[in-house]
Design a protein around this motif. Structure first.
Motif, PDB file in Angstrom:
ATOM      1  N   ASN A 217     -29.968   6.208  35.565  1.00  0.00           N
ATOM      2  CA  ASN A 217     -29.528   4.964  36.202  1.00  0.00           C
ATOM      3  C   ASN A 217     -30.302   3.807  35.560  1.00  0.00           C
ATOM      4  O   ASN A 217     -31.421   3.494  35.947  1.00  0.00           O
ATOM      5  CB  ASN A 217     -29.828   5.070  37.706  1.00  0.00           C
ATOM      6  N   HIS A 218     -29.676   3.178  34.558  1.00  0.00           N
ATOM      7  CA  HIS A 218     -30.420   2.209  33.753  1.00  0.00           C
ATOM      8  C   HIS A 218     -30.822   0.958  34.536  1.00  0.00           C
ATOM      9  O   HIS A 218     -31.875   0.390  34.287  1.00  0.00           O
ATOM     10  CB  HIS A 218     -29.605   1.836  32.510  1.00  0.00           C
ATOM     11  N   ALA A 219     -29.993   0.549  35.501  1.00  0.00           N
ATOM     12  CA  ALA A 219     -30.318  -0.670  36.246  1.00  0.00           C
ATOM     13  C   ALA A 219     -31.594  -0.481  37.057  1.00  0.00           C
ATOM     14  O   ALA A 219     -32.506  -1.327  37.037  1.00  0.00           O
ATOM     15  CB  ALA A 219     -29.152  -1.030  37.160  1.00  0.00           C
ATOM     16  N   LEU A 220     -31.686   0.663  37.745  1.00  0.00           N
ATOM     17  CA  LEU A 220     -32.876   0.910  38.562  1.00  0.00           C
ATOM     18  C   LEU A 220     -34.106   1.088  37.665  1.00  0.00           C
ATOM     19  O   LEU A 220     -35.190   0.599  37.972  1.00  0.00           O
ATOM     20  CB  LEU A 220     -32.660   2.158  39.432  1.00  0.00           C
ATOM     21  N   LEU A 221     -33.897   1.770  36.539  1.00  0.00           N
ATOM     22  CA  LEU A 221     -35.008   1.957  35.597  1.00  0.00           C
ATOM     23  C   LEU A 221     -35.546   0.597  35.165  1.00  0.00           C
ATOM     24  O   LEU A 221     -36.752   0.388  35.086  1.00  0.00           O
ATOM     25  CB  LEU A 221     -34.545   2.723  34.347  1.00  0.00           C
ATOM     26  N   ALA A 222     -34.627  -0.356  34.929  1.00  0.00           N
ATOM     27  CA  ALA A 222     -35.062  -1.668  34.444  1.00  0.00           C
ATOM     28  C   ALA A 222     -35.826  -2.408  35.538  1.00  0.00           C
ATOM     29  O   ALA A 222     -36.865  -3.028  35.270  1.00  0.00           O
ATOM     30  CB  ALA A 222     -33.849  -2.473  33.991  1.00  0.00           C
ATOM     31  N   SER A 223     -35.354  -2.312  36.790  1.00  0.00           N
ATOM     32  CA  SER A 223     -36.037  -3.092  37.822  1.00  0.00           C
ATOM     33  C   SER A 223     -37.410  -2.514  38.144  1.00  0.00           C
ATOM     34  O   SER A 223     -38.280  -3.214  38.643  1.00  0.00           O
ATOM     35  CB  SER A 223     -35.170  -3.214  39.080  1.00  0.00           C
ATOM     36  N   LEU A 224     -37.619  -1.235  37.863  1.00  0.00           N
ATOM     37  CA  LEU A 224     -38.934  -0.651  38.137  1.00  0.00           C
ATOM     38  C   LEU A 224     -39.692  -0.382  36.826  1.00  0.00           C
ATOM     39  O   LEU A 224     -40.608   0.445  36.791  1.00  0.00           O
ATOM     40  CB  LEU A 224     -38.778   0.643  38.943  1.00  0.00           C
ATOM     41  N   GLU A 226     -41.917  -1.911  35.126  1.00  0.00           N
ATOM     42  CA  GLU A 226     -43.368  -2.110  35.049  1.00  0.00           C
ATOM     43  C   GLU A 226     -44.109  -0.906  35.636  1.00  0.00           C
ATOM     44  O   GLU A 226     -45.066  -0.395  35.043  1.00  0.00           O
ATOM     45  CB  GLU A 226     -43.730  -3.375  35.813  1.00  0.00           C
ATOM     46  N   PHE A 227     -43.627  -0.441  36.779  1.00  0.00           N
ATOM     47  CA  PHE A 227     -44.248   0.729  37.411  1.00  0.00           C
ATOM     48  C   PHE A 227     -44.123   1.953  36.494  1.00  0.00           C
ATOM     49  O   PHE A 227     -45.087   2.693  36.280  1.00  0.00           O
ATOM     50  CB  PHE A 227     -43.574   0.985  38.770  1.00  0.00           C
ATOM     51  N   ILE A 228     -42.936   2.120  35.936  1.00  0.00           N
ATOM     52  CA  ILE A 228     -42.716   3.266  35.042  1.00  0.00           C
ATOM     53  C   ILE A 228     -43.678   3.186  33.850  1.00  0.00           C
ATOM     54  O   ILE A 228     -44.316   4.175  33.477  1.00  0.00           O
ATOM     55  CB  ILE A 228     -41.249   3.300  34.548  1.00  0.00           C
ATOM     56  N   ALA A 229     -43.800   1.983  33.287  1.00  0.00           N
ATOM     57  CA  ALA A 229     -44.670   1.826  32.115  1.00  0.00           C
ATOM     58  C   ALA A 229     -46.127   2.145  32.478  1.00  0.00           C
ATOM     59  O   ALA A 229     -46.829   2.823  31.710  1.00  0.00           O
ATOM     60  CB  ALA A 229     -44.564   0.410  31.569  1.00  0.00           C
ATOM     61  N   VAL A 230     -46.574   1.693  33.658  1.00  0.00           N
ATOM     62  CA  VAL A 230     -47.967   1.957  34.049  1.00  0.00           C
ATOM     63  C   VAL A 230     -48.190   3.455  34.244  1.00  0.00           C
ATOM     64  O   VAL A 230     -49.172   4.030  33.751  1.00  0.00           O
ATOM     65  CB  VAL A 230     -48.331   1.172  35.341  1.00  0.00           C
ATOM     66  N   ILE A 381     -35.766   7.569  39.791  1.00  0.00           N
ATOM     67  CA  ILE A 381     -36.463   7.396  38.506  1.00  0.00           C
ATOM     68  C   ILE A 381     -37.363   8.595  38.223  1.00  0.00           C
ATOM     69  O   ILE A 381     -38.062   8.640  37.221  1.00  0.00           O
ATOM     70  CB  ILE A 381     -37.317   6.105  38.477  1.00  0.00           C
ATOM     71  N   ASP A 382     -37.316   9.594  39.114  1.00  0.00           N
ATOM     72  CA  ASP A 382     -38.297  10.673  38.968  1.00  0.00           C
ATOM     73  C   ASP A 382     -38.038  11.591  37.787  1.00  0.00           C
ATOM     74  O   ASP A 382     -38.970  12.115  37.183  1.00  0.00           O
ATOM     75  CB  ASP A 382     -38.385  11.505  40.254  1.00  0.00           C
ATOM     76  N   ARG A 383     -36.787  11.794  37.438  1.00  0.00           N
ATOM     77  CA  ARG A 383     -36.500  12.722  36.333  1.00  0.00           C
ATOM     78  C   ARG A 383     -37.183  12.229  35.048  1.00  0.00           C
ATOM     79  O   ARG A 383     -37.694  13.020  34.266  1.00  0.00           O
ATOM     80  CB  ARG A 383     -34.979  12.848  36.170  1.00  0.00           C
ATOM     81  N   ILE A 384     -37.202  10.912  34.870  1.00  0.00           N
ATOM     82  CA  ILE A 384     -37.843  10.339  33.679  1.00  0.00           C
ATOM     83  C   ILE A 384     -39.367  10.503  33.775  1.00  0.00           C
ATOM     84  O   ILE A 384     -40.032  10.955  32.842  1.00  0.00           O
ATOM     85  CB  ILE A 384     -37.493   8.832  33.578  1.00  0.00           C
ATOM     86  N   LEU A 385     -39.936  10.175  34.935  1.00  0.00           N
ATOM     87  CA  LEU A 385     -41.396  10.267  35.069  1.00  0.00           C
ATOM     88  C   LEU A 385     -41.873  11.720  35.013  1.00  0.00           C
ATOM     89  O   LEU A 385     -42.976  12.010  34.549  1.00  0.00           O
ATOM     90  CB  LEU A 385     -41.834   9.628  36.391  1.00  0.00           C
ATOM     91  N   ASP A 386     -41.016  12.617  35.488  1.00  0.00           N
ATOM     92  CA  ASP A 386     -41.396  14.030  35.560  1.00  0.00           C
ATOM     93  C   ASP A 386     -41.590  14.642  34.163  1.00  0.00           C
ATOM     94  O   ASP A 386     -42.271  15.647  34.008  1.00  0.00           O
ATOM     95  CB  ASP A 386     -40.308  14.794  36.344  1.00  0.00           C
ATOM     96  N   THR A 387     -40.997  14.022  33.149  1.00  0.00           N
ATOM     97  CA  THR A 387     -41.112  14.574  31.793  1.00  0.00           C
ATOM     98  C   THR A 387     -42.571  14.560  31.317  1.00  0.00           C
ATOM     99  O   THR A 387     -43.162  15.605  31.058  1.00  0.00           O
ATOM    100  CB  THR A 387     -40.269  13.750  30.798  1.00  0.00           C
ATOM    101  N   VAL A 388     -43.143  13.362  31.286  1.00  0.00           N
ATOM    102  CA  VAL A 388     -44.514  13.209  30.783  1.00  0.00           C
ATOM    103  C   VAL A 388     -45.498  13.903  31.734  1.00  0.00           C
ATOM    104  O   VAL A 388     -46.459  14.549  31.315  1.00  0.00           O
ATOM    105  CB  VAL A 388     -44.875  11.711  30.675  1.00  0.00           C
TER     106      VAL A 388
END
Ligand code: ASP
Length: 412
Positions: A217-224, A226-230, A381-388
């Motif tokens: 879900n690219h829209a939600l990924l974009a709005s969060l 900064e959190f994802i990057a941190v 957004i968890d599937r993306i964070l769960d990778t690393v």
């Protein structure tokens, strides 16, 4: 006949192809064959995962029994145990402190409010489980009918049964030599099968990555973002700086040599988001590429896959502070201490499958009265964070086995 490139090169090519394919499918307008390609990727990806799961239970069982049975001298067993647990707790504690530190330093979530995501969180009810219930459920899951645990692939219970059997073989001594040999040979055969499954890894990983990239879900990924990057940045810091530094200080193994030996497992963990599904490959890398003694690797790696999760611990700490900021709550030191312990417990209790960290995330939020509906934001957004996160979880197990091998492997 032309020789194929090495397995590692094939895996790398497969991953690049999977990512490129996923991008292509995600770009509007939808490609004409998008549905068929995704369907094919799903079948191939699932087949690869199923093959890994097929060998998982017999491999974990036989590895631990053999590992423990080979730690024959009692005091040596004690030393391996204590060093392993000390390593797990210390590195998870460090990861949580890092998660807190990054959330304080970069303050993701500032400027955003939970109310902005009202639509996303409205219909969501987090599955609640109060802390005492969580602990009780965890303890009750430890000891089960061995046949049930083996049949259902309940890894933590399988680890426990195997520990008991391994200890019984140590105490029983020479009389049970045949059983020990038999289970040892079962482990060798399982590892041989893992070697075959790895040949399919380039294709399986490409298919899984394609699905992952195409369905975000690219829209939600974009709005969060900064959190994802941190979170991703801090988790990578733990995986690229902290763990290799500990490894080098204790064992003098260089980070380069480590990553070279560990890469098959790290890539698989990244793509599958499952420490458990990766376990067969983690064991293979630890024993065959990193040359950890078989009895140590067989003990530390399966235990670590269920109990040692640096990435998950770090994530839970950082995410709790993020949610607090979204909800406009300042957490005091005592509350942060509570989060420290609950995040550690959550990471230990989370089974190594995708997004299980989310279950214990609810527990962490509840423990200090933060709004649990925030999970509705974190889940997509968890599937993306769960990778690393999973890759670092698995890395911690491999670093742990090298450290334990160095500190306790020669005792006795
Ligand atoms: N997916 C993680 C693992 O398998 C657990 C988690 O969700 O944090 O290690």
């Amino acid at each position: 006949m032309k020789k194929l490139p090495s397995l590692n090169t094939q895996i790398l090519l497969g991953c690049l192809l999977g990512i490129a394919g996923g991008w292509w499918l995600a770009l509007p307008p939808a490609a004409p064959l998008a549905g068929d390609v995704l369907y094919g990727a799903k079948i191939v990806g699932n087949l690869f995962l199923d093959l890994l799961r097929m060998v998982l239970v017999p491999l974990v069982f036989s590895s631990i029994v053999v590992g423990v049975a080979n730690l024959r001298a009692h005091h040596r067993m004690h030393r391996v145990w204590t060093t392993t647990l000390a390593f797990f707790f210390a590195t998870m504690g460090l990861a949580i402190v890092l998660g807190f530190g990054a959330a304080h330093l970069f303050r993701p979530g500032e400027g955003l409010q939970l109310a902005m995501f009202a639509e996303a969180t409205r219909h969501f009810e987090a599955r609640q489980m109060p802390l005492p219930d969580y602990i009780a459920a965890f303890l009750r899951g430890l000891f089960q009918n061995p046949f049930k645990a083996l049949a259902q692939g309940d890894i933590l219970a399988v680890v426990m049964i195997a520990l008991f059997l391994g200890i019984a073989l140590v105490i029983g001594g020479e009389r049970y030599r045949n059983i020990r040999t038999l289970i040892g040979e079962l482990q060798e055969l399982c590892l041989m099968i893992v070697g075959w499954i790895m040949r399919l890894a380039p294709l399986g990983l490409a298919a899984l990555l394609l699905q992952l990239v195409a369905t975000q879900n690219h829209a939600l990924l974009a709005s969060l973002a900064e959190f994802i990057a941190v979170v991703v940045g801090t988790t990578l810091f733990h995986g690229i700086v902290v763990l290799p530094l500990i490894l080098w200080l204790v064992t003098r193994v260089s980070p380069l040599a480590f990553f070279k030996g560990a890469r098959e497992a790290l890539i698989t963990a990244f793509v599958t988001s499952s420490s458990a599904a990766t376990l067969p490959i983690t064991l293979r890398c630890t024993e065959q590429h990193l040359h950890v003694k078989k009895d140590i690797a067989s003990f530390v790696v399966p235990l670590g896959a269920t109990a040692n999760m640096d990435g998950t611990a770090l994530y839970e700490a950082a995410a709790a502070l993020f949610v607090a900021r979204l909800a406009g709550i300042e957490l005091d030191l005592a509350q942060q201490m509570i989060i420290f312990f609950v995040a550690m417990l959550g990471a230990i209790g989370a089974p190594g499958i995708p997004s299980t960290g989310m279950l214990s995330m609810v527990l962490v939020l509840e423990s200090v009265g933060l709004p649990t509906e925030a999970i509705a934001l974190l889940l997509p957004i968890d599937r993306i964070l769960d990778t690393v996160r999973t890759a670092v979880n698995v890395e911690g197990d491999m670093v742990g086995s090298l450290v334990v091998d160095k500190l306790a492997g020669d005792a006795g």
